[in-house]
Scaffold this motif. Structure first.
Motif, PDB file in Angstrom:
ATOM      1  N   LYS A  83      64.498  53.764  -5.691  1.00 48.58           N
ATOM      2  CA  LYS A  83      64.434  52.458  -6.331  1.00 48.58           C
ATOM      3  C   LYS A  83      62.999  52.152  -6.752  1.00 48.58           C
ATOM      4  O   LYS A  83      62.771  51.663  -7.857  1.00 48.58           O
ATOM      5  N   MET A  84      62.049  52.484  -5.899  1.00 48.88           N
ATOM      6  CA  MET A  84      60.649  52.251  -6.232  1.00 48.88           C
ATOM      7  C   MET A  84      60.240  53.080  -7.450  1.00 48.88           C
ATOM      8  O   MET A  84      59.549  52.593  -8.345  1.00 48.88           O
ATOM      9  N   ASN A 114      62.237  54.168  -9.869  1.00 52.25           N
ATOM     10  CA  ASN A 114      62.894  53.603 -11.057  1.00 52.25           C
ATOM     11  C   ASN A 114      62.201  52.331 -11.526  1.00 52.25           C
ATOM     12  O   ASN A 114      62.050  52.104 -12.729  1.00 52.25           O
ATOM     13  N   ASP A 115      61.789  51.491 -10.575  1.00 49.40           N
ATOM     14  CA  ASP A 115      61.084  50.264 -10.942  1.00 49.40           C
ATOM     15  C   ASP A 115      59.761  50.580 -11.626  1.00 49.40           C
ATOM     16  O   ASP A 115      59.374  49.917 -12.589  1.00 49.40           O
ATOM     17  N   LYS A 116      59.079  51.604 -11.124  1.00 49.61           N
ATOM     18  CA  LYS A 116      57.794  51.976 -11.713  1.00 49.61           C
ATOM     19  C   LYS A 116      57.994  52.502 -13.138  1.00 49.61           C
ATOM     20  O   LYS A 116      57.233  52.177 -14.045  1.00 49.61           O
ATOM     21  N   GLU A 117      59.039  53.296 -13.360  1.00 46.76           N
ATOM     22  CA  GLU A 117      59.341  53.803 -14.705  1.00 46.76           C
ATOM     23  C   GLU A 117      59.704  52.664 -15.654  1.00 46.76           C
ATOM     24  O   GLU A 117      59.288  52.659 -16.818  1.00 46.76           O
ATOM     25  N   ALA A 118      60.470  51.704 -15.172  1.00 47.10           N
ATOM     26  CA  ALA A 118      60.860  50.566 -16.011  1.00 47.10           C
ATOM     27  C   ALA A 118      59.633  49.745 -16.389  1.00 47.10           C
ATOM     28  O   ALA A 118      59.527  49.275 -17.532  1.00 47.10           O
ATOM     29  N   ALA A 119      58.714  49.578 -15.470  1.00 45.02           N
ATOM     30  CA  ALA A 119      57.498  48.822 -15.766  1.00 45.02           C
ATOM     31  C   ALA A 119      56.653  49.551 -16.818  1.00 45.02           C
ATOM     32  O   ALA A 119      56.110  48.922 -17.730  1.00 45.02           O
ATOM     33  N   ARG A 120      56.554  50.869 -16.698  1.00 46.70           N
ATOM     34  CA  ARG A 120      55.810  51.644 -17.695  1.00 46.70           C
ATOM     35  C   ARG A 120      56.439  51.509 -19.073  1.00 46.70           C
ATOM     36  O   ARG A 120      55.749  51.348 -20.081  1.00 46.70           O
TER      37      ARG A 120
END
Length: 95
Positions: free
Chosen positions: A54-55, A57-63
């Protein structure tokens, strides 16, 4: 390494580490076999792996959001009127 392969590797490592930590760290309980404790530890490790996924995926979404914001910023700076009209046409709000 592909994304799914990396996730599988992380899940396997977390399961083994969780099983080892619980089996060695938790004192033996009367009537509960060591195998059961290992399974509980593996389940805890897999829960940790899900948190890691989850962490990631969240980092990829933020990028991706930052990249899209930069692209939109360049478009607006180049021609603000065109950027506004493009947004209206994308939504289907034609007057």
């Amino acid at each position: 390494m592909k994304r799914q392969g990396r996730q599988d590797l992380i899940a396997i490592v977390c399961a083994f580490v969780g099983a080892g930590v619980v089996r060695r760290g938790v004192p033996p309980v009367e009537g509960i076999p060591a195998v059961v404790m290992s399974i509980v530890g593996a389940a805890i490790g897999l829960m940790l792996a899900r948190a890691v996924f989850k962490m990631m995926n969240d980092k990829e979404a933020a990028r991706a959001a930052l990249k899209q914001a930069d692209a939109n910023k360049d478009l607006i700076e180049a021609d603000p009127a065109a950027a506004l009209f493009d947004d209206e046409n994308d939504r289907g709000d034609k007057a």
